[in-house]
Design a protein around this motif. Structure first.
Motif, PDB file in Angstrom:
ATOM      1  N   ILE A  59       0.856  -1.188   0.000  1.00  0.00           N
ATOM      2  CA  ILE A  59       0.000   0.000   0.000  1.00  0.00           C
ATOM      3  C   ILE A  59       0.894   1.240   0.000  1.00  0.00           C
ATOM      4  CG2 ILE A  59      -1.904   1.191   1.145  1.00  0.00           C
ATOM      5  CD1 ILE A  59      -2.442  -1.446   2.653  1.00  0.00           C
ATOM      6  N   PRO A  60       0.890   2.002  -1.109  1.00  0.00           N
ATOM      7  CA  PRO A  60       0.203   1.819  -2.387  1.00  0.00           C
ATOM      8  C   PRO A  60       0.693   0.552  -3.086  1.00  0.00           C
ATOM      9  CG  PRO A  60       1.107   4.039  -2.192  1.00  0.00           C
ATOM     10  CD  PRO A  60       1.726   3.219  -1.114  1.00  0.00           C
ATOM     11  N   PRO A  61      -0.062   0.090  -4.090  1.00  0.00           N
ATOM     12  CA  PRO A  61       0.295  -1.170  -4.743  1.00  0.00           C
ATOM     13  C   PRO A  61       1.530  -1.066  -5.617  1.00  0.00           C
ATOM     14  CG  PRO A  61      -1.550  -0.129  -5.866  1.00  0.00           C
ATOM     15  CD  PRO A  61      -1.308   0.671  -4.620  1.00  0.00           C
ATOM     16  N   LYS A  62       2.110  -2.224  -5.903  1.00  0.00           N
ATOM     17  CA  LYS A  62       3.249  -2.274  -6.815  1.00  0.00           C
ATOM     18  C   LYS A  62       2.851  -1.669  -8.161  1.00  0.00           C
ATOM     19  CE  LYS A  62       5.101  -6.594  -4.887  1.00  0.00           C
ATOM     20  NZ  LYS A  62       5.408  -8.012  -5.184  1.00  0.00           N
ATOM     21  N   GLY A  63       3.736  -0.874  -8.711  1.00  0.00           N
ATOM     22  CA  GLY A  63       3.461  -0.220  -9.980  1.00  0.00           C
ATOM     23  C   GLY A  63       2.919   1.184  -9.817  1.00  0.00           C
ATOM     24  N   GLY A  64       2.397   1.497  -8.631  1.00  0.00           N
ATOM     25  CA  GLY A  64       1.890   2.841  -8.385  1.00  0.00           C
ATOM     26  C   GLY A  64       2.896   3.733  -7.692  1.00  0.00           C
ATOM     27  N   ILE A  65       3.949   3.111  -7.177  1.00  0.00           N
ATOM     28  CA  ILE A  65       4.991   3.849  -6.470  1.00  0.00           C
ATOM     29  C   ILE A  65       6.244   2.979  -6.470  1.00  0.00           C
ATOM     30  CG2 ILE A  65       4.441   2.914  -4.188  1.00  0.00           C
ATOM     31  CD1 ILE A  65       4.947   5.704  -3.027  1.00  0.00           C
ATOM     32  N   GLU A  66       7.398   3.593  -6.430  1.00  0.00           N
ATOM     33  CA  GLU A  66       8.642   2.830  -6.365  1.00  0.00           C
ATOM     34  C   GLU A  66       8.789   2.224  -4.979  1.00  0.00           C
ATOM     35  OE1 GLU A  66      13.489   3.467  -6.808  1.00  0.00           O
ATOM     36  OE2 GLU A  66      12.099   5.085  -7.307  1.00  0.00           O
ATOM     37  N   LEU A  67       8.920   0.909  -4.907  1.00  0.00           N
ATOM     38  CA  LEU A  67       9.061   0.227  -3.622  1.00  0.00           C
ATOM     39  C   LEU A  67      10.492   0.364  -3.139  1.00  0.00           C
ATOM     40  CD1 LEU A  67       6.989  -3.036  -4.202  1.00  0.00           C
ATOM     41  CD2 LEU A  67       6.273  -0.892  -3.142  1.00  0.00           C
ATOM     42  N   SER A  68      10.686   1.096  -2.065  1.00  0.00           N
ATOM     43  CA  SER A  68      12.018   1.344  -1.542  1.00  0.00           C
ATOM     44  C   SER A  68      11.997   1.153  -0.027  1.00  0.00           C
ATOM     45  CB  SER A  68      12.470   2.772  -1.878  1.00  0.00           C
ATOM     46  OG  SER A  68      11.570   3.715  -1.312  1.00  0.00           O
ATOM     47  N   GLU A  69      13.154   1.235   0.579  1.00  0.00           N
ATOM     48  CA  GLU A  69      13.253   1.110   2.030  1.00  0.00           C
ATOM     49  C   GLU A  69      12.605   2.329   2.681  1.00  0.00           C
ATOM     50  OE1 GLU A  69      16.658   0.055   5.406  1.00  0.00           O
ATOM     51  OE2 GLU A  69      17.212   0.470   3.324  1.00  0.00           O
ATOM     52  N   VAL A  70      11.720   2.079   3.638  1.00  0.00           N
ATOM     53  CA  VAL A  70      10.992   3.176   4.271  1.00  0.00           C
ATOM     54  C   VAL A  70      11.095   3.082   5.792  1.00  0.00           C
ATOM     55  CG1 VAL A  70       9.335   3.460   2.385  1.00  0.00           C
ATOM     56  CG2 VAL A  70       8.796   1.889   4.266  1.00  0.00           C
ATOM     57  N   GLU A  71      10.865   4.230   6.431  1.00  0.00           N
ATOM     58  CA  GLU A  71      10.740   4.323   7.881  1.00  0.00           C
ATOM     59  C   GLU A  71       9.270   4.571   8.195  1.00  0.00           C
ATOM     60  OE1 GLU A  71      13.289   7.573   8.784  1.00  0.00           O
ATOM     61  OE2 GLU A  71      15.141   6.465   8.388  1.00  0.00           O
ATOM     62  N   GLN A  72       8.710   3.811   9.137  1.00  0.00           N
ATOM     63  CA  GLN A  72       7.280   3.872   9.411  1.00  0.00           C
ATOM     64  C   GLN A  72       7.026   4.182  10.881  1.00  0.00           C
ATOM     65  OE1 GLN A  72       5.526   0.359   6.718  1.00  0.00           O
ATOM     66  NE2 GLN A  72       7.213  -0.303   8.000  1.00  0.00           N
ATOM     67  N   TRP A  73       6.008   5.012  11.106  1.00  0.00           N
ATOM     68  CA  TRP A  73       5.584   5.364  12.460  1.00  0.00           C
ATOM     69  C   TRP A  73       4.081   5.139  12.611  1.00  0.00           C
ATOM     70  CZ3 TRP A  73       9.234   8.029   9.789  1.00  0.00           C
ATOM     71  CH2 TRP A  73      10.439   8.344  10.432  1.00  0.00           C
ATOM     72  N   ASN A  74       3.644   4.861  13.825  1.00  0.00           N
ATOM     73  CA  ASN A  74       2.232   5.001  14.155  1.00  0.00           C
ATOM     74  C   ASN A  74       1.846   6.439  13.838  1.00  0.00           C
ATOM     75  OD1 ASN A  74       0.168   6.121  16.117  1.00  0.00           O
ATOM     76  ND2 ASN A  74      -0.040   3.949  16.599  1.00  0.00           N
ATOM     77  N   VAL A  75       0.787   6.641  13.059  1.00  0.00           N
ATOM     78  CA  VAL A  75       0.496   7.964  12.528  1.00  0.00           C
ATOM     79  C   VAL A  75       0.164   8.970  13.622  1.00  0.00           C
ATOM     80  CG1 VAL A  75      -1.982   7.649  12.113  1.00  0.00           C
ATOM     81  CG2 VAL A  75      -0.653   9.142  10.608  1.00  0.00           C
ATOM     82  N   MET A  76      -0.500   8.546  14.688  1.00  0.00           N
ATOM     83  CA  MET A  76      -0.820   9.477  15.771  1.00  0.00           C
ATOM     84  C   MET A  76       0.437   9.900  16.515  1.00  0.00           C
ATOM     85  SD  MET A  76      -3.906  10.447  15.786  1.00  0.00           S
ATOM     86  CE  MET A  76      -4.134  11.122  17.429  1.00  0.00           C
ATOM     87  N   GLN A  77       1.361   8.971  16.708  1.00  0.00           N
ATOM     88  CA  GLN A  77       2.611   9.326  17.372  1.00  0.00           C
ATOM     89  C   GLN A  77       3.426  10.278  16.502  1.00  0.00           C
ATOM     90  OE1 GLN A  77       5.055   6.080  18.687  1.00  0.00           O
ATOM     91  NE2 GLN A  77       5.998   7.369  20.237  1.00  0.00           N
ATOM     92  N   HIS A  78       3.379  10.064  15.202  1.00  0.00           N
ATOM     93  CA  HIS A  78       4.080  10.976  14.296  1.00  0.00           C
ATOM     94  C   HIS A  78       3.489  12.379  14.358  1.00  0.00           C
ATOM     95  CE1 HIS A  78       5.995  12.561  10.712  1.00  0.00           C
ATOM     96  NE2 HIS A  78       4.811  12.910  10.272  1.00  0.00           N
ATOM     97  N   MET A  79       2.165  12.463  14.519  1.00  0.00           N
ATOM     98  CA  MET A  79       1.498  13.756  14.522  1.00  0.00           C
ATOM     99  C   MET A  79       1.714  14.528  15.817  1.00  0.00           C
ATOM    100  SD  MET A  79      -2.054  12.554  12.680  1.00  0.00           S
ATOM    101  CE  MET A  79      -2.962  14.067  13.076  1.00  0.00           C
TER     102      MET A  79
END
Length: 268
Positions: free
Chosen positions: A29-49
């Motif tokens: 999410i987003p699906p393959k082909g809609g964005i370049e799949l690369s290494e990402v850093e992820q947070w709980n969205v509320m904690q990020h906000m």
């Protein structure tokens, strides 16, 4: 607030769309082909906000993904049927945003809106580590699996240009409508934002002047329609979830924020 996001369940478990107990696969999410799949850093969205900027992130080597869908729903339904239209729509818009040419304020794109709406709703269903049986999710499941059904009554999907290099998935939150008809009323929302387009699902009839995608949807998947995309009407990357004129109500585990991992150069 715990920095926690549940990305997977057991290898054999209940699929978030068909509710059958099967071997689960990873849905990007987003699906393959809609964005370049690369290494990402992820947070709980509320904690990020609301949290400190040095909170620990959750790494992923190839984009944001959830192990919550069976192979049939993931690969045949979403990947084989709906995602190609969603990805083509994103690719066309992205080409205009990356262009150095002067572009008009509004461009019309010919696409299949039913396919895009079903792709968005399908991935929002997938982006829940805990299985949900809310009225909204039950309605979206029925719509995903019924090829002759129109968009569930009372729900709209809005869209706008999102020229930012991050991903935000937010589920089941409430916001107050600030301007226009129904101002002052609270609505329920789910949202998917990534370059170059953002989608907002709501039970309100309209929201802050956004274009509505669901108005073009019929019961036919293959109906093509020219829809407007307003390239000049840019919103901030934290809009609408962070808005000084509104209040957001949500739980702790409502989604994620992800951005590409910054790779440090090695010293020689």
């Amino acid at each position: 607030m715990a920095n926690y996001v549940k990305f997977k369940r057991d290898k054999v478990d209940i699929c978030n769309i068909c509710l059958q107990k099967k071997k689960l696969s990873w849905d990007h999410i987003p699906p393959k082909g809609g964005i370049e799949l690369s290494e990402v850093e992820q947070w709980n969205v509320m904690q990020h906000m609301v949290g400190p900027t040095d909170t620990k992130y959750i790494p992923s080597q190839n984009g944001v993904k959830y192990r919550t869908l069976c192979q049939q729903c993931n690969n045949s339904l979403l990947g084989g049927k709906y995602d190609p239209v969603l990805n083509s729509f994103a690719e066309e818009i992205g080409q205009y945003l990356k262009s150095s040419l002067i572009i008009p304020e509004v461009i019309r794109f010919k696409t299949k809106p039913v396919m895009i709406v079903k792709a968005v709703l399908g991935h929002l269903l997938a982006a829940k580590g805990n299985l949900s049986f809310s009225n909204q999710d039950e309605a979206f499941r029925e719509y995903m699996l019924n090829s002759e059904m129109t968009v569930p009554n009372g729900y709209k999907v809005f869209y706008w240009v999102y020229p930012y290099n991050n991903i935000k998935i937010m589920q089941d939150f409430s916001m107050m409508k600030v301007i226009g008809p129904e101002s002052g009323n609270h609505g329920m929302f789910s949202m998917l934002k990534y370059f170059p387009i953002a989608y907002l699902v709501s039970d309100l009839n309209e929201y802050e002047g956004l274009d509505e995608l669901t108005q073009y949807c019929t019961s036919s998947h293959d109906t093509e329609v020219e829809i407007p995309v307003r390239l000049s009407n840019l919103r901030g990357q934290k809009w609408p979830e962070i808005n000084k004129d509104s209040m957001l109500l949500a739980g702790d585990d409502m989604g994620i924020f992800a951005k590409p991992k910054i790779k440090m150069l090695k010293k020689r």
